[in-house]
Design a protein around this motif. Structure first.
Motif, PDB file in Angstrom:
ATOM      1  N   VAL A  51     -13.277 -17.809  -2.710  1.00 31.84           N
ATOM      2  CA  VAL A  51     -12.375 -17.719  -1.551  1.00 31.84           C
ATOM      3  C   VAL A  51     -12.112 -19.122  -0.993  1.00 31.84           C
ATOM      4  N   ALA A  52     -13.143 -19.960  -0.955  1.00 33.53           N
ATOM      5  CA  ALA A  52     -12.967 -21.333  -0.463  1.00 33.53           C
ATOM      6  C   ALA A  52     -11.971 -22.087  -1.349  1.00 33.53           C
ATOM      7  N   ILE A  53     -12.041 -21.884  -2.653  1.00 33.07           N
ATOM      8  CA  ILE A  53     -11.092 -22.519  -3.564  1.00 33.07           C
ATOM      9  C   ILE A  53      -9.685 -21.991  -3.310  1.00 33.07           C
ATOM     10  N   ASP A  54      -9.565 -20.683  -3.079  1.00 32.56           N
ATOM     11  CA  ASP A  54      -8.250 -20.113  -2.748  1.00 32.56           C
ATOM     12  C   ASP A  54      -7.683 -20.762  -1.492  1.00 32.56           C
ATOM     13  N   LEU A  55      -8.541 -20.975  -0.481  1.00 33.00           N
ATOM     14  CA  LEU A  55      -8.085 -21.628   0.752  1.00 33.00           C
ATOM     15  C   LEU A  55      -7.579 -23.040   0.469  1.00 33.00           C
ATOM     16  N   LEU A  56      -8.311 -23.787  -0.352  1.00 29.80           N
ATOM     17  CA  LEU A  56      -7.874 -25.141  -0.712  1.00 29.80           C
ATOM     18  C   LEU A  56      -6.556 -25.110  -1.476  1.00 29.80           C
ATOM     19  N   MET A  57      -6.428 -24.173  -2.392  1.00 29.06           N
ATOM     20  CA  MET A  57      -5.201 -24.074  -3.186  1.00 29.06           C
ATOM     21  C   MET A  57      -3.990 -23.758  -2.316  1.00 29.06           C
ATOM     22  N   ASN A  58      -4.209 -23.040  -1.216  1.00 25.32           N
ATOM     23  CA  ASN A  58      -3.114 -22.634  -0.345  1.00 25.32           C
ATOM     24  C   ASN A  58      -2.973 -23.502   0.896  1.00 25.32           C
ATOM     25  N   ALA A  59      -3.804 -24.539   1.010  1.00 28.20           N
ATOM     26  CA  ALA A  59      -3.751 -25.425   2.176  1.00 28.20           C
ATOM     27  C   ALA A  59      -2.476 -26.261   2.138  1.00 28.20           C
ATOM     28  N   GLU A  60      -1.957 -26.539   3.307  1.00 28.27           N
ATOM     29  CA  GLU A  60      -0.756 -27.377   3.443  1.00 28.27           C
ATOM     30  C   GLU A  60      -1.171 -28.847   3.361  1.00 28.27           C
ATOM     31  N   ILE A  61      -1.549 -29.273   2.164  1.00 24.96           N
ATOM     32  CA  ILE A  61      -2.022 -30.638   1.951  1.00 24.96           C
ATOM     33  C   ILE A  61      -1.173 -31.288   0.870  1.00 24.96           C
ATOM     34  N   ASP A  62      -0.777 -32.515   1.117  1.00 21.18           N
ATOM     35  CA  ASP A  62      -0.073 -33.283   0.091  1.00 21.18           C
ATOM     36  C   ASP A  62      -1.140 -33.932  -0.786  1.00 21.18           C
ATOM     37  N   TRP A  63      -1.499 -33.261  -1.865  1.00 15.82           N
ATOM     38  CA  TRP A  63      -2.599 -33.702  -2.719  1.00 15.82           C
ATOM     39  C   TRP A  63      -2.331 -35.062  -3.356  1.00 15.82           C
ATOM     40  N   GLN A  64      -1.068 -35.479  -3.437  1.00 17.10           N
ATOM     41  CA  GLN A  64      -0.730 -36.793  -3.983  1.00 17.10           C
ATOM     42  C   GLN A  64      -1.158 -37.915  -3.037  1.00 17.10           C
ATOM     43  N   GLN A  65      -1.396 -37.576  -1.764  1.00 19.08           N
ATOM     44  CA  GLN A  65      -1.757 -38.580  -0.766  1.00 19.08           C
ATOM     45  C   GLN A  65      -3.259 -38.659  -0.499  1.00 19.08           C
ATOM     46  N   VAL A  66      -4.027 -37.676  -0.931  1.00 21.69           N
ATOM     47  CA  VAL A  66      -5.474 -37.668  -0.682  1.00 21.69           C
ATOM     48  C   VAL A  66      -6.150 -38.603  -1.686  1.00 21.69           C
ATOM     49  N   ARG A  67      -6.942 -39.560  -1.156  1.00 20.78           N
ATOM     50  CA  ARG A  67      -7.587 -40.545  -2.023  1.00 20.78           C
ATOM     51  C   ARG A  67      -9.098 -40.404  -2.088  1.00 20.78           C
ATOM     52  N   ASN A  68      -9.693 -39.673  -1.124  1.00 23.39           N
ATOM     53  CA  ASN A  68     -11.149 -39.526  -1.143  1.00 23.39           C
ATOM     54  C   ASN A  68     -11.545 -38.313  -0.306  1.00 23.39           C
ATOM     55  N   ILE A  69     -12.817 -38.000  -0.320  1.00 25.59           N
ATOM     56  CA  ILE A  69     -13.310 -36.799   0.353  1.00 25.59           C
ATOM     57  C   ILE A  69     -13.162 -36.901   1.871  1.00 25.59           C
ATOM     58  N   GLU A  70     -13.296 -38.097   2.423  1.00 24.66           N
ATOM     59  CA  GLU A  70     -13.145 -38.261   3.869  1.00 24.66           C
ATOM     60  C   GLU A  70     -11.707 -37.963   4.295  1.00 24.66           C
ATOM     61  N   GLU A  71     -10.734 -38.416   3.516  1.00 28.74           N
ATOM     62  CA  GLU A  71      -9.342 -38.109   3.831  1.00 28.74           C
ATOM     63  C   GLU A  71      -9.085 -36.605   3.729  1.00 28.74           C
ATOM     64  N   LEU A  72      -9.699 -35.963   2.738  1.00 24.92           N
ATOM     65  CA  LEU A  72      -9.545 -34.532   2.599  1.00 24.92           C
ATOM     66  C   LEU A  72     -10.150 -33.814   3.802  1.00 24.92           C
ATOM     67  N   ARG A  73     -11.333 -34.219   4.216  1.00 28.60           N
ATOM     68  CA  ARG A  73     -11.958 -33.617   5.403  1.00 28.60           C
ATOM     69  C   ARG A  73     -11.068 -33.792   6.634  1.00 28.60           C
ATOM     70  N   LYS A  74     -10.453 -34.957   6.760  1.00 24.89           N
ATOM     71  CA  LYS A  74      -9.565 -35.225   7.894  1.00 24.89           C
ATOM     72  C   LYS A  74      -8.348 -34.300   7.820  1.00 24.89           C
ATOM     73  N   GLU A  75      -7.761 -34.161   6.650  1.00 24.63           N
ATOM     74  CA  GLU A  75      -6.612 -33.275   6.477  1.00 24.63           C
ATOM     75  C   GLU A  75      -6.964 -31.834   6.841  1.00 24.63           C
ATOM     76  N   LEU A  76      -8.180 -31.435   6.525  1.00 28.73           N
ATOM     77  CA  LEU A  76      -8.633 -30.061   6.814  1.00 28.73           C
ATOM     78  C   LEU A  76      -9.203 -29.925   8.222  1.00 28.73           C
ATOM     79  N   GLN A  77      -9.214 -31.031   8.956  1.00 22.83           N
ATOM     80  CA  GLN A  77      -9.753 -31.069  10.311  1.00 22.83           C
ATOM     81  C   GLN A  77     -11.225 -30.629  10.364  1.00 22.83           C
ATOM     82  N   LEU A  78     -12.006 -31.138   9.444  1.00 23.27           N
ATOM     83  CA  LEU A  78     -13.443 -30.844   9.391  1.00 23.27           C
ATOM     84  C   LEU A  78     -14.247 -31.999   9.953  1.00 23.27           C
TER      85      LEU A  78
END
Length: 78
Positions: A51-78
């Motif tokens: 389910v967590a993978i499904d959430l990531l797959m459906n997240a409104e994230i521009d994956w071309q712009q994510v460069r590291n895990i910290e940026e991903l956490r920021k995009e997900l507001q974690l």
């Protein structure tokens, strides 16, 4: 999502805290059932990860712009 596909085994490293949370949470979900649940419908940690993978797959994230895990956490507001 197509949930009828056959599951495959992967090797994933997670923290002890994450592992314990997955086990405890899936146990809580199973305990929520008053009546017996068929084995094919029971929730286990692997289902929560799916389910967590499904959430990531459906997240409104521009994956071309994510460069590291910290940026991903920021995009997900974690």
């Amino acid at each position: 999502m197509n949930y009828t596909r056959k599951p495959v085994v992967i090797n994933v490293k997670i923290t002890d805290l994450q592992r314990n949370w997955l086990a405890e949470t899936s146990r809580k979900i199973r305990d929520n059932n008053i009546d017996p649940v068929p084995p094919s419908e029971r929730v286990y940690p692997q289902h929560l990860l799916g389910v967590a993978i499904d959430l990531l797959m459906n997240a409104e994230i521009d994956w071309q712009q994510v460069r590291n895990i910290e940026e991903l956490r920021k995009e997900l507001q974690l």
